[in-house]
Design a protein around this motif. Structure first.
Motif, PDB file in Angstrom:
ATOM      1  N   ALA B 115     -65.132 -19.623 125.154  1.00  8.31           N
ATOM      2  CA  ALA B 115     -64.579 -18.680 123.991  1.00  8.31           C
ATOM      3  C   ALA B 115     -63.685 -18.156 123.484  1.00  8.31           C
ATOM      4  N   PRO B 116     -63.826 -17.473 124.494  1.00  2.06           N
ATOM      5  CA  PRO B 116     -62.185 -15.937 124.403  1.00  2.06           C
ATOM      6  C   PRO B 116     -61.309 -17.480 124.630  1.00  2.06           C
ATOM      7  N   VAL B 117     -60.702 -18.385 124.588  1.00  2.00           N
ATOM      8  CA  VAL B 117     -59.809 -19.344 124.490  1.00  2.00           C
ATOM      9  C   VAL B 117     -60.171 -20.013 122.950  1.00  2.00           C
ATOM     10  N   LYS B 118     -61.318 -20.545 122.973  1.00  2.00           N
ATOM     11  CA  LYS B 118     -61.367 -21.224 120.957  1.00  2.00           C
ATOM     12  C   LYS B 118     -61.976 -20.863 120.187  1.00  2.00           C
ATOM     13  N   VAL B 119     -62.751 -18.767 120.661  1.00  2.00           N
ATOM     14  CA  VAL B 119     -62.665 -18.422 119.390  1.00  2.00           C
ATOM     15  C   VAL B 119     -61.842 -17.074 119.031  1.00  2.00           C
ATOM     16  N   LEU B 120     -60.791 -16.062 119.867  1.00  3.12           N
ATOM     17  CA  LEU B 120     -60.576 -15.848 120.408  1.00  3.12           C
ATOM     18  C   LEU B 120     -58.820 -15.915 120.282  1.00  3.12           C
ATOM     19  N   GLY B 121     -58.567 -17.006 120.752  1.00  2.00           N
ATOM     20  CA  GLY B 121     -57.675 -17.748 120.766  1.00  2.00           C
ATOM     21  C   GLY B 121     -56.515 -16.985 122.158  1.00  2.00           C
ATOM     22  N   ALA B 166     -66.859 -11.338 128.260  1.00  2.00           N
ATOM     23  CA  ALA B 166     -65.166 -11.994 128.197  1.00  2.00           C
ATOM     24  C   ALA B 166     -64.963 -12.149 126.618  1.00  2.00           C
ATOM     25  N   MET B 167     -66.246 -12.003 125.887  1.00  2.00           N
ATOM     26  CA  MET B 167     -65.685 -11.608 124.033  1.00  2.00           C
ATOM     27  C   MET B 167     -65.668 -10.347 123.415  1.00  2.00           C
ATOM     28  N   ARG B 168     -65.691  -9.306 124.750  1.00  2.00           N
ATOM     29  CA  ARG B 168     -65.366  -7.715 124.659  1.00  2.00           C
ATOM     30  C   ARG B 168     -66.234  -7.841 123.562  1.00  2.00           C
ATOM     31  N   PRO B 169     -67.594  -7.653 123.165  1.00  2.00           N
ATOM     32  CA  PRO B 169     -68.579  -7.149 122.265  1.00  2.00           C
ATOM     33  C   PRO B 169     -68.042  -5.408 122.006  1.00  2.00           C
ATOM     34  N   ASN B 170     -68.421  -4.953 121.579  1.00  2.00           N
ATOM     35  CA  ASN B 170     -69.484  -3.845 121.350  1.00  2.00           C
ATOM     36  C   ASN B 170     -70.566  -3.400 121.385  1.00  2.00           C
ATOM     37  N   VAL B 171     -71.275  -3.999 120.619  1.00  2.00           N
ATOM     38  CA  VAL B 171     -72.692  -4.272 121.217  1.00  2.00           C
ATOM     39  C   VAL B 171     -73.105  -5.349 121.774  1.00  2.00           C
TER      40      VAL B 171
END
Lengths: 230, 256
Positions: B115-121, B166-171
């Motif tokens: 997801a970090p690669v595909k969603v966050l780029g 890994a997606m660095r969420p706030n919550v």
């Protein structure tokens, strides 16, 4: 003489040996028809599966009706239809192509169900995890759902491969020179059907055993949890 | 509460005839660690699933970081959220599932970097670096190339935590993260969550049956009953001196 080969009727063994090359030519046609028919079934089946899963009923419904119709009518009827009716409308296809197309279309109705079941068997939890990670639906389908669906799909597809192989002799009625048709012609010419037809049975057994073993190998090699992604 | 990061305003959720959330009002402050306890069917998990956009709502408004989650500002007031809006909002949230829900066909590393690669780029190298740090954090630095089925349940859940982080969420939402684990594996997962709670200013919302743990890590504990918060307070208040009979009964039942 057939395909330039002479037969030797001096003894059953000599007869068998002399017609083996002729039957192998027929067997090669059978294999080609099987492979092409199977590819058509795999591709067209996927198209049906995607259409049937469409969120719009105007797309999903006709696809469902079509596959149901294909499934519930005999292969032979479809084959005659393609071979005798289409030319009336100017569409003339070679016998071999008509036959493999009919096989592929017939089996696409079955393979579409295999795809559907395989895709639906991927747990709801996997979709939820993908959604929570914000993966797009397309990415989720290609990289989460499909790799996990493949190991569930392979064994059932393997069964249909063998079924298609065993249905190829139906194409003999539209003059395709597949193995059974070749054996029958040899029998007609020599008045000895026992040897060529027994050989067709034996060669068929070899082909189906090899195909089944190949599918089992592929099935065993694919991890149950899905096509691995590093 | 000033400027809560999560706010439920009279939220209603129904499954058929069953009302799971009954005009729920609920707030979580920035950086706050909140535990939700209560009997099964009380709507605890539904709160998390609504926040993760896995379930829609039937009434009320949920806001995350001041922005409505299930609605968008339209020309004439709020209208139901589009998928694009949900996609944008989801970047603030992460979830750890009861059943881990790792991708079984991906290595531990790929589970965390996908997801970090595909969603966050992120580039593959960046994502890998981030994943390795997180695996270090959850104590699984040497397991990156394994597949989930080669790990114990406790290890899988720790990967689940790393994947969400890994997606660095706030919550970060924890949906009964230890309920599917063998008793001897619960500790290692709770340790990781506890350390996160101590060392990070991440907002954490935890649905759990581990009362002692909830008491240790939470700033606040909410007792859910029949789709509402029956009682809430500091762990001290709720566990040692519950005001409501229902809370007392529940705590007596689970603590004995």
């Amino acid at each position: 003489m057939l395909f330039g080969f002479e037969w030797d009727l001096s003894s059953p063994a000599a007869y068998a040996a002399s017609i083996l090359p002729i039957l192998l030519i027929g067997m090669w046609v059978t294999i080609q028809a099987t492979v092409i028919g199977f590819i058509v079934a795999l591709v067209l089946g996927l198209v049906w599966a995607v259409l049937k899963a469409a969120p719009f009923r105007i797309i999903a419904w006709p696809a469902t009706v079509m596959t149901e119709f294909i499934r519930d009518t005999p292969l032979l009827v479809q084959l005659f239809f393609l071979y005798y009716v289409l030319p009336e409308y100017g569409i003339v296809l070679p016998a071999f192509m008509t036959g493999t197309l009919a096989l592929g279309i017939q089996y696409s109705a079955y393979t579409s169900e295999v795809y559907r079941a395989g895709i639906e068997a991927v747990a709801k939890y996997q979709h939820e995890a993908a959604r929570a990670l914000n993966l797009t639906p397309a990415r989720t389908f290609t990289h989460i759902v499909v790799p996990q669906a493949v190991p569930r799909i392979v064994p059932a597809m393997g069964n249909y491969l063998v079924s298609i192989m065993k249905d190829v002799p139906v194409l003999s009625v539209v003059t395709v020179l597949e193995m059974l048709n070749v054996a029958k012609i040899v029998g007609d010419r020599t008045f000895n059907y026992l040897v060529p037809l027994s050989m067709v049975g034996g060669l068929y057994l070899v082909m189906t055993l090899v195909a089944s073993a190949g599918v089992r190998l592929l099935d065993g090699w694919l991890p149950k949890q899905g096509v691995p992604l590093k | 509460m000033n400027d809560p990061i999560i706010k439920f305003d009279k939220v209603i959720k129904r499954f058929g005839d069953l009302t799971v959330l009954d005009e729920l009002d609920f707030e979580v402050g920035r950086g706050e660690k909140v535990s939700i306890i209560g009997p099964s069917g009380s709507g605890k998990s539904t709160v998390l699933r609504i926040l993760m956009t896995l379930e829609g709502i039937d009434g009320g408004v949920v806001t995350v970081n001041g922005e409505p989650l299930w609605h968008e500002e339209g020309p004439d007031g709020l209208r139901p959220a589009s998928e694009a809006h949900l996609h944008k909002m989801r970047t603030q949230l992460g979830m750890v599932f009861q059943q881990f829900n790792l991708f079984p066909h991906m290595t531990v590393l790929r589970n965390i970097t996908e997801a970090p690669v595909k969603v966050l780029g992120l580039s593959k190298a960046e994502a890998k670096g981030r994943a390795e740090e997180l695996l270090e954090l959850v104590g699984l630095a040497d397991q990156a190339q394994k597949y989930p089925h080669q790990l114990s349940g406790g290890q899988q859940q720790r990967v689940g935590i790393a994947r969400a982080l890994a997606m660095r969420p706030n919550v970060l939402l924890f949906d009964e993260p230890t309920s599917a684990l063998d008793p001897e594996l619960v500790g290692e997962v709770l340790n990781v969550i506890g350390r996160l709670a101590e060392e990070h200013d991440l907002t954490m919302l935890l649905v759990t049956h581990e009362m002692r743990f909830a008491r240790e890590i939470s700033d606040r504990v909410c007792f859910f009953d029949q789709g509402r918060i029956r009682e809430e307070g500091t762990p001290e208040e709720l566990f040692t001196d519950p005001k409501e009979d229902r809370t007392r009964e529940f705590l007596k039942a689970v603590l004995d």
